[in-house]
Design a protein around this motif. Structure first.
Motif, PDB file in Angstrom:
ATOM      1  N   PRO A 168       0.676  -1.074  -0.106  1.00 53.60           N
ATOM      2  CA  PRO A 168       0.023  -0.040  -0.113  1.00 53.60           C
ATOM      3  C   PRO A 168       0.935   1.357   0.093  1.00 53.60           C
ATOM      4  O   PRO A 168       2.017   1.170   0.567  1.00 53.60           O
ATOM      5  N   LEU A 169       0.143   2.239  -0.659  1.00 51.00           N
ATOM      6  CA  LEU A 169       0.849   3.621  -0.757  1.00 51.00           C
ATOM      7  C   LEU A 169       0.495   4.602   0.231  1.00 51.00           C
ATOM      8  O   LEU A 169      -0.934   4.922   0.242  1.00 51.00           O
ATOM      9  N   VAL A 170       1.195   5.191   0.949  1.00 49.50           N
ATOM     10  CA  VAL A 170       0.970   6.067   2.136  1.00 49.50           C
ATOM     11  C   VAL A 170       1.442   7.405   1.944  1.00 49.50           C
ATOM     12  O   VAL A 170       2.424   7.481   1.671  1.00 49.50           O
ATOM     13  N   LEU A 171       0.482   8.359   1.845  1.00 48.18           N
ATOM     14  CA  LEU A 171       0.719   9.800   1.624  1.00 48.18           C
ATOM     15  C   LEU A 171       0.957  10.609   3.065  1.00 48.18           C
ATOM     16  O   LEU A 171      -0.062  10.719   3.515  1.00 48.18           O
ATOM     17  N   VAL A 172       2.263  11.005   3.382  1.00 52.86           N
ATOM     18  CA  VAL A 172       2.219  11.521   4.565  1.00 52.86           C
ATOM     19  C   VAL A 172       2.035  13.088   4.346  1.00 52.86           C
ATOM     20  O   VAL A 172       3.191  13.566   3.625  1.00 52.86           O
ATOM     21  N   VAL A 173       1.291  13.779   5.069  1.00 48.18           N
ATOM     22  CA  VAL A 173       1.180  15.504   4.662  1.00 48.18           C
ATOM     23  C   VAL A 173       1.290  16.049   6.128  1.00 48.18           C
ATOM     24  O   VAL A 173       0.590  15.972   7.089  1.00 48.18           O
ATOM     25  N   GLU A 174       2.612  16.669   6.015  1.00 44.61           N
ATOM     26  CA  GLU A 174       2.687  17.229   7.484  1.00 44.61           C
ATOM     27  C   GLU A 174       3.958  18.483   7.172  1.00 44.61           C
ATOM     28  O   GLU A 174       4.923  18.264   6.512  1.00 44.61           O
ATOM     29  N   ASP A 175       3.482  19.837   7.610  1.00 47.43           N
ATOM     30  CA  ASP A 175       4.154  20.700   7.351  1.00 47.43           C
ATOM     31  C   ASP A 175       5.412  20.903   8.132  1.00 47.43           C
ATOM     32  O   ASP A 175       6.423  21.779   7.856  1.00 47.43           O
ATOM     33  N   GLU A 176       5.812  20.119   9.403  1.00 45.39           N
ATOM     34  CA  GLU A 176       7.076  20.058   9.816  1.00 45.39           C
ATOM     35  C   GLU A 176       7.891  18.887   9.235  1.00 45.39           C
ATOM     36  O   GLU A 176       7.484  17.717   9.722  1.00 45.39           O
ATOM     37  N   PRO A 177       8.935  19.270   8.572  1.00 43.21           N
ATOM     38  CA  PRO A 177       9.723  18.133   7.824  1.00 43.21           C
ATOM     39  C   PRO A 177      10.199  17.022   8.548  1.00 43.21           C
ATOM     40  O   PRO A 177      10.206  15.826   8.188  1.00 43.21           O
ATOM     41  N   ASP A 178      10.696  17.395   9.867  1.00 44.95           N
ATOM     42  CA  ASP A 178      11.293  16.553  10.620  1.00 44.95           C
ATOM     43  C   ASP A 178      10.086  15.309  11.138  1.00 44.95           C
ATOM     44  O   ASP A 178      10.419  14.220  11.228  1.00 44.95           O
ATOM     45  N   LEU A 179       9.234  15.836  11.251  1.00 51.24           N
ATOM     46  CA  LEU A 179       7.884  15.052  11.630  1.00 51.24           C
ATOM     47  C   LEU A 179       7.321  14.158  10.653  1.00 51.24           C
ATOM     48  O   LEU A 179       7.171  12.907  10.939  1.00 51.24           O
ATOM     49  N   LEU A 197      -2.071  10.289   5.530  1.00 50.56           N
ATOM     50  CA  LEU A 197      -2.047  10.904   6.938  1.00 50.56           C
ATOM     51  C   LEU A 197      -1.831  12.317   6.835  1.00 50.56           C
ATOM     52  O   LEU A 197      -0.850  12.804   6.554  1.00 50.56           O
ATOM     53  N   LEU A 198      -2.889  12.986   7.279  1.00 48.49           N
ATOM     54  CA  LEU A 198      -2.941  14.346   7.038  1.00 48.49           C
ATOM     55  C   LEU A 198      -3.044  15.442   8.007  1.00 48.49           C
ATOM     56  O   LEU A 198      -4.009  15.242   9.164  1.00 48.49           O
ATOM     57  N   ASP A 199      -2.031  16.197   8.187  1.00 43.93           N
ATOM     58  CA  ASP A 199      -1.983  17.316   9.236  1.00 43.93           C
ATOM     59  C   ASP A 199      -3.238  18.286   9.027  1.00 43.93           C
ATOM     60  O   ASP A 199      -3.347  18.609   7.899  1.00 43.93           O
ATOM     61  N   ARG A 200      -3.856  18.843  10.118  1.00 39.69           N
ATOM     62  CA  ARG A 200      -4.846  19.561   9.717  1.00 39.69           C
ATOM     63  C   ARG A 200      -4.754  20.959   9.855  1.00 39.69           C
ATOM     64  O   ARG A 200      -5.111  21.705   8.842  1.00 39.69           O
ATOM     65  N   ARG A 201      -3.582  21.356  10.584  1.00 31.78           N
ATOM     66  CA  ARG A 201      -3.349  22.877  10.593  1.00 31.78           C
ATOM     67  C   ARG A 201      -2.275  23.164  10.195  1.00 31.78           C
ATOM     68  O   ARG A 201      -0.923  22.967  10.753  1.00 31.78           O
ATOM     69  N   MET A 202      -2.252  23.775   8.781  1.00 32.68           N
ATOM     70  CA  MET A 202      -1.226  23.980   8.067  1.00 32.68           C
ATOM     71  C   MET A 202      -1.292  25.423   7.459  1.00 32.68           C
ATOM     72  O   MET A 202      -2.187  25.662   6.938  1.00 32.68           O
ATOM     73  N   PRO A 203       0.037  26.052   7.249  1.00 32.52           N
ATOM     74  CA  PRO A 203      -0.022  27.402   6.687  1.00 32.52           C
ATOM     75  C   PRO A 203      -0.254  27.089   5.182  1.00 32.52           C
ATOM     76  O   PRO A 203      -0.053  26.222   4.368  1.00 32.52           O
ATOM     77  N   GLY A 204      -0.965  28.177   4.307  1.00 35.05           N
ATOM     78  CA  GLY A 204      -1.076  28.111   2.936  1.00 35.05           C
ATOM     79  C   GLY A 204      -2.462  27.340   2.689  1.00 35.05           C
ATOM     80  O   GLY A 204      -3.280  28.141   2.289  1.00 35.05           O
ATOM     81  N   LEU A 205      -2.565  26.143   2.789  1.00 31.12           N
ATOM     82  CA  LEU A 205      -3.416  25.262   2.361  1.00 31.12           C
ATOM     83  C   LEU A 205      -3.837  24.263   3.467  1.00 31.12           C
ATOM     84  O   LEU A 205      -3.085  23.381   3.925  1.00 31.12           O
ATOM     85  N   SER A 206      -4.934  24.352   4.362  1.00 33.08           N
ATOM     86  CA  SER A 206      -5.038  23.656   5.533  1.00 33.08           C
ATOM     87  C   SER A 206      -5.547  22.250   5.137  1.00 33.08           C
ATOM     88  O   SER A 206      -5.829  21.961   4.059  1.00 33.08           O
TER      89      SER A 206
END
Length: 201
Positions: free
Chosen positions: A6-17, A52-61
């Protein structure tokens, strides 16, 4: 690990995380990382199984990314992974699960595994899983008075009952009864797990 993983897309505005999540998952899954909402939409295609989607991100939430995913008709499961405490607005959102940061390696991996499993079910069953997750989450986060006063929670409960009734009728004459019983056991476990996880936060 094969190309069929399976392919997982990790979306997180903190690169280290984001990179940490990717490391946790890379032994069992193919992983793409996106360090923001716009980058997430660029990385999104029909090959993605779980986001896996972070909810609070700058630019596009994350909320906006989620809406775009559903508008595109991408058939994937979405888990919000966020520091935003869940409120009744989650009832109208099109995600499948909700994790409140900080998230452990085991919790993240278990969530991805569960969401991959849900992909084998049809749309109605997937919706029931999603609604049950939201119900368990709200019950763990809100007081009984808040739940009683919430129109969203009442509508959520009614929708779950209606779906369960429809699914019961659908499988009434199906020979593979054991599989359907197993589904309800999975659903109960999912709800109990959501309650347990939330009570520990």
């Amino acid at each position: 690990m094969s190309d069929a993983s399976p392919l997982v897309l990790v979306v997180e505005d903190e690169p280290d995380l984001a990179d940490l999540y990717a490391t946790w998952l890379s032994s069992d899954y193919r992983v793409r990382t996106a360090y923001g909402g716009h980058e997430a939409l660029d990385a999104l295609d029909d090959d993605v199984d779980v986001i896996l989607l972070d909810r609070r991100m700058p630019g596009l939430s994350g909320d906006e990314v989620l809406a775009a995913v559903r508008d595109r008709g991408i058939d994937c499961r979405v888990a919000m992974v966020t520091a935003v405490e869940p409120d009744f607005d989650i009832v109208a959102m099109g995600f499948d699960d909700y994790l409140v940061k900080p998230v452990t390696k085991d919790a993240l991996r278990e969530t991805v595994s569960t969401l991959c499993t849900r992909n084998v079910y049809d749309e109605g069953v997937q919706e029931l899983f999603s609604l049950a997750s939201k119900k368990a989450l709200l019950e763990a986060e809100k007081s009984s008075t808040e739940l009683e006063d919430s129109e969203e929670y009442a509508e959520l409960t009614a929708r779950i009952e209606k779906l369960q009734s429809e699914l019961d009728e659908t499988v009434g004459g199906v020979d593979d009864h054991d599989s359907f019983v197993g589904f309800y056991q999975d659903l109960d476990r999912n709800s109990s797990s959501a309650e347990d996880d939330s009570s520990e936060d």
